[in-house]
Structure formats: C-alpha cells, structure tokens
Write an enzyme that holds these catalytic residues in place. Structure first.
Site, PDB file in Angstrom:
ATOM      1  NE  ARG A 289      -3.610  -2.473   0.400  1.00 47.14           N
ATOM      2  CZ  ARG A 289      -3.235  -3.662  -0.102  1.00 47.14           C
ATOM      3  NH1 ARG A 289      -2.159  -3.730  -0.885  1.00 47.14           N
ATOM      4  NH2 ARG A 289      -3.928  -4.741   0.114  1.00 47.14           N
TER       5      ARG A 289
ATOM      6  CB  SER B  91      -8.181  -1.658   5.465  1.00 46.01           C
ATOM      7  OG  SER B  91      -8.763  -2.932   5.355  1.00 46.01           O
TER       8      SER B  91
ATOM      9  CD  GLU C  12      -4.913   0.265   3.045  1.00 47.80           C
ATOM     10  OE1 GLU C  12      -4.699  -0.637   3.888  1.00 47.80           O
ATOM     11  OE2 GLU C  12      -5.632   0.096   2.047  1.00 47.80           O
TER      12      GLU C  12
HETATM   13  C1  LIG Z   1     -15.482  -0.749   0.792  1.00 42.61           C
HETATM   14  C2  LIG Z   1     -14.028  -0.519   0.438  1.00 42.61           C
HETATM   15  C3  LIG Z   1     -13.192  -1.623   0.275  1.00 42.61           C
HETATM   16  C4  LIG Z   1     -11.847  -1.430  -0.051  1.00 42.61           C
HETATM   17  N1  LIG Z   1     -11.061  -2.527  -0.237  1.00 42.61           N
HETATM   18  C5  LIG Z   1      -9.769  -2.361  -0.594  1.00 42.61           C
HETATM   19  C6  LIG Z   1      -8.925  -3.496  -0.838  1.00 42.61           C
HETATM   20  O1  LIG Z   1      -9.344  -4.655  -0.757  1.00 42.61           O
HETATM   21  N2  LIG Z   1      -7.645  -3.273  -1.182  1.00 42.61           N
HETATM   22  C7  LIG Z   1      -7.128  -2.022  -1.305  1.00 42.61           C
HETATM   23  O2  LIG Z   1      -5.949  -1.886  -1.648  1.00 42.61           O
HETATM   24  N3  LIG Z   1      -7.907  -0.927  -1.075  1.00 42.61           N
HETATM   25  C8  LIG Z   1      -9.197  -1.069  -0.728  1.00 42.61           C
HETATM   26  N4  LIG Z   1      -9.978   0.028  -0.500  1.00 42.61           N
HETATM   27  C9  LIG Z   1      -9.373   1.379  -0.541  1.00 42.61           C
HETATM   28  C10 LIG Z   1      -9.429   2.059  -1.913  1.00 42.61           C
HETATM   29  O3  LIG Z   1     -10.504   1.554  -2.688  1.00 42.61           O
HETATM   30  C11 LIG Z   1      -8.119   1.873  -2.671  1.00 42.61           C
HETATM   31  O4  LIG Z   1      -7.045   2.474  -1.975  1.00 42.61           O
HETATM   32  C12 LIG Z   1      -8.186   2.465  -4.083  1.00 42.61           C
HETATM   33  O5  LIG Z   1      -7.018   2.107  -4.786  1.00 42.61           O
HETATM   34  C13 LIG Z   1      -8.334   3.979  -4.088  1.00 42.61           C
HETATM   35  O6  LIG Z   1      -8.643   4.374  -5.418  1.00 42.61           O
HETATM   36  P1  LIG Z   1      -9.381   5.753  -5.720  1.00 42.61           P
HETATM   37  O7  LIG Z   1      -9.448   5.898  -7.183  1.00 42.61           O
HETATM   38  O8  LIG Z   1     -10.662   5.822  -4.979  1.00 42.61           O
HETATM   39  O9  LIG Z   1      -8.324   6.768  -5.118  1.00 42.61           O
HETATM   40  P2  LIG Z   1      -8.631   8.072  -4.241  1.00 42.61           P
HETATM   41  O10 LIG Z   1      -9.191   7.666  -2.927  1.00 42.61           O
HETATM   42  O11 LIG Z   1      -9.374   9.056  -5.040  1.00 42.61           O
HETATM   43  O12 LIG Z   1      -7.131   8.573  -4.008  1.00 42.61           O
HETATM   44  C14 LIG Z   1      -6.240   7.815  -3.200  1.00 42.61           C
HETATM   45  C15 LIG Z   1      -4.817   8.425  -3.336  1.00 42.61           C
HETATM   46  O13 LIG Z   1      -4.383   8.234  -4.674  1.00 42.61           O
HETATM   47  C16 LIG Z   1      -4.075   9.504  -5.256  1.00 42.61           C
HETATM   48  N5  LIG Z   1      -4.448   9.430  -6.671  1.00 42.61           N
HETATM   49  C17 LIG Z   1      -5.683   9.206  -7.199  1.00 42.61           C
HETATM   50  N6  LIG Z   1      -5.614   9.200  -8.533  1.00 42.61           N
HETATM   51  C18 LIG Z   1      -4.311   9.416  -8.860  1.00 42.61           C
HETATM   52  C19 LIG Z   1      -3.599   9.525 -10.095  1.00 42.61           C
HETATM   53  N7  LIG Z   1      -4.210   9.403 -11.269  1.00 42.61           N
HETATM   54  N8  LIG Z   1      -2.265   9.744 -10.045  1.00 42.61           N
HETATM   55  C20 LIG Z   1      -1.614   9.866  -8.854  1.00 42.61           C
HETATM   56  N9  LIG Z   1      -2.235   9.801  -7.654  1.00 42.61           N
HETATM   57  C21 LIG Z   1      -3.568   9.560  -7.670  1.00 42.61           C
HETATM   58  C22 LIG Z   1      -4.902  10.512  -4.488  1.00 42.61           C
HETATM   59  O14 LIG Z   1      -4.368  11.815  -4.593  1.00 42.61           O
HETATM   60  C23 LIG Z   1      -4.791   9.936  -3.083  1.00 42.61           C
HETATM   61  O15 LIG Z   1      -3.549  10.249  -2.506  1.00 42.61           O
HETATM   62  C24 LIG Z   1     -11.322  -0.126  -0.179  1.00 42.61           C
HETATM   63  C25 LIG Z   1     -12.198   0.973  -0.019  1.00 42.61           C
HETATM   64  C26 LIG Z   1     -13.521   0.785   0.282  1.00 42.61           C
HETATM   65  C27 LIG Z   1     -14.436   1.974   0.420  1.00 42.61           C
END
Ligand SMILES: Cc1cc2nc3c(=O)[nH]c(=O)nc-3n(C[C@H](O)[C@H](O)[C@H](O)COP(=O)(O)OP(=O)(O)OC[C@H]3O[C@@H](n4cnc5c(N)ncnc54)[C@H](O)[C@@H]3O)c2cc1C
Length: 294
Positions: free
Chosen positions: A166, A215, A285
């Site tokens: 992560r 998480s 995280e």
């Molecule tokens: C119900 C639920 C279950 C989940 N299960 C998991 C799991 O099993 N495993 C897991 O790893 N995560 C999990 N997550 C967390 C989350 O979904 C992940 O971390 C996911 O990768 C975040 O993606 P996002 O597009 O929503 O990023 P965001 O939340 O929008 O951003 C997260 C970070 O990434 C940066 N970012 C976003 N886009 C870019 C880009 N294009 N370039 C550079 N930086 C960028 C943002 O600035 C921020 O720092 C879960 C979340 C929820 C709500």
C-alpha cells in the site's frame, strides 16, 4: 490560448466525491475532457496552486473545511480501456478497477480478478498499490504514463518506482495518466467465477453497503490491524457519527451524519488505544488531505 474542453466547478463539495461521504468544498474541481485537455489545463495553472488528484475518493479523508486548491477528477473522465497486443490492457487513470477486472476476464486474461472488489480507479490503484486476496496492482504494470503540473507527459517503467505494501514512491510532482498492464492468458470463464467468489467473500466479511474507506490502517508485519483493534475492545466504538464497524474492526463507517472531524478523532483514538493496550503503533492506509496535497 488553448480552449479548454473540460468542466470546471467552483466550490464543489467533496463529500459528493468521497466514499466516506464527508469533506468540505474544493475551491475548484476540474473534470478533463481527455488527456490533452488535462495537459492544457495544467499548463495554465498558477505554479503555486495546491493540486489534489482524485479518483473515486475511496481512500481519502477530506477535512470539513475542504481543500483550498484545485482537484483534478479522473473518475468518469479519463476512462479509456482497450486491449493491447495478445496479453496487455491499456487503461486510463479514471477507469474503474472493477471494469478492468471484468474486461480482462472477458478477453481471457487472468491475474487481476482481485481488482473487481476494489472500489477505486486505476490511478488510485497505482498510487496505493491496491491489492486484495494476495494480489497487488504493480506486479502487472508494464509501463505508466504520467503528467506533471506543467502538463509534461512522460512514460515510465516500474523501475522508476519503489513499490511496497500500500505504498508507492516515484518521481516527485507527477501523477498517473494511464497504465499498460501485462497479464496472463487464461480461462476467462474461470476468471469471472473467481471474481464472483471474491465479491461474495467480501460481502460476507466487510460492511460493504455503508460509507467507509475500506481498511483504515495497514496491517502491521505478521499481524492484522482488525485483530488488534478488536482485541483492544474497540469494535462499535463511536465518536459522533463515526463508528468502528462491528463487522470488520479495521473499517470506520459513517453511520449517517459523521463529519470528517468525527472520523479523524476516531482514527486518533483507535491508534492511541491500540498502542496503549498492545504496544503496536498502527499506520493509517487512508490518505488524509491537508490544505495542500495529501
Ligand atoms: C469498501 C471498500 C473496500 C476497499 N477494499 C480495498 C482493498 O481490498 N484493497 C485495497 O488496496 N484498497 C481497498 N480500499 C481502498 C481504496 O478503494 C483503494 O485504496 C483504491 O485504490 C483507491 O482508489 P481511488 O481511485 O478511490 O483513489 P482516491 O481515494 O481518489 O485517491 C487515493 C490516493 O491516490 C491519489 N491518486 C488518485 N488518482 C491518482 C492519479 N491518477 N495519479 C496519482 N495519484 C492519484 C490521491 O491523490 C490519493 O492520494 C477499499 C475501499 C472501500 C471503500
């Protein structure tokens, strides 16, 4: 002067764009028409403007007073997804992880079924090295394209990044625009079946219907954050509208009227209590947005 084709919103409430459903307004939010449009928008920005890239907002805690800068939204904008040669996939940063997982299976490519349950974009998955059930994003990355705040496009390979659990460290001041994934040829039907199984397991073990960010804490080496939180007696613990989930102790849910302050307060409380009772200092995280970049 280049004419921009995207959509610029002012004072956009970020609670609409985060999975916790909390967070005050962004001074500006830009939804680019495409990659060239985004590069042109970035070129025109004040170099001092704080920037936040936003995918699906599923790993972000935005404060109640919002973000005093410009948010770049990729979700719903940069959603390109195509086949690349016999075993590759090209995905833009705003393509959803779930779509990528299903697209791969439909093309008889396997290895990224775990992405189906991650409610985020590929940009977020690259930034976080998102993973589940033993799979992670970066082992499948062949190359990425990035943009910096001057709109300069670069192509990079995994060697340019230090990737861990992560955690991804790469060249400062660059964001992910797109990725080429390299997958294994395989049985797409079996891939779809695995996706269904993993989603079922998730629904059984996580409060998937309630606003959360998944998480909250990373698992410490050799242990599980959820176990430590539960054994510290914190399941169900509340501050305001924020509550440690009864179903999965490493989830903090918004029971309806939580503020970002409630959630931040509960994160702090859980960290302190777990350290007091077990000696382990949990590392979040989730990315907490400050006035500038997270
Ligand atoms: C119900 C639920 C279950 C989940 N299960 C998991 C799991 O099993 N495993 C897991 O790893 N995560 C999990 N997550 C967390 C989350 O979904 C992940 O971390 C996911 O990768 C975040 O993606 P996002 O597009 O929503 O990023 P965001 O939340 O929008 O951003 C997260 C970070 O990434 C940066 N970012 C976003 N886009 C870019 C880009 N294009 N370039 C550079 N930086 C960028 C943002 O600035 C921020 O720092 C879960 C979340 C929820 C709500």
């Amino acid at each position: 002067m280049v004419e921009l084709r995207g959509e610029l919103r002012e004072n956009e409430p970020l609670a609409r764009h985060t999975s916790w459903r909390v967070g005050g307004p962004a001074r500006r939010l830009y939804r680019p028409a495409d990659a060239e449009d985004l590069a042109a928008f970035l070129r025109g920005l004040d170099p001092a403007e704080p920037l936040l890239w936003l995918g699906l907002g599923s790993n972000l805690l935005v404060p109640d007073d919002g973000f005093q800068g410009t948010v770049i939204q990729t979700q719903g904008c940069l959603t390109g997804l195509t086949r690349l040669g016999p075993t590759g996939i090209f995905a833009e940063a705003g393509a959803s992880c779930a779509k990528v997982a299903r697209f791969a299976a439909r093309h008889n490519l396997v290895g990224v079924e775990f992405l189906a349950g991650i409610p985020g974009t590929m940009g977020g998955a690259l930034a976080m090295n998102a993973g589940a059930w033993g799979g992670e994003t970066w082992p499948h990355v062949q190359r990425v394209r990035t943009l910096d705040r001057t709109g300069t496009l670069r192509e990079r390979t995994p060697d340019d990044y230090a990737v861990g659990y992560r955690e991804v460290r790469g060249p400062e001041g660059e964001w992910f625009l797109s990725v080429d994934l390299e997958l294994q040829p395989g049985d797409g039907e079996a891939g779809m079946e695995r996706i269904r199984t993993l989603l079922d397991q998730r629904a059984r073990s996580q409060p998937t219907g309630l606003p959360s960010c998944g998480s909250v804490f990373r698992n410490p080496p050799g242990d599980h954050a959820a176990r430590l939180i539960e054994s510290s007696g914190l399941k169900g613990c509340r501050i305001g509208g924020a509550q440690v989930s009864e179903k999965h102790a490493n989830f903090i849910i918004n029971t309806g009227d939580a503020t970002a302050g409630d959630i931040a307060g509960l994160i702090d409380h859980v960290r302190r209590e777990v350290q007091r009772r077990t000696g382990v200092r949990l590392v979040p995280e989730v990315k907490v947005v400050a006035g500038g970049e997270p």
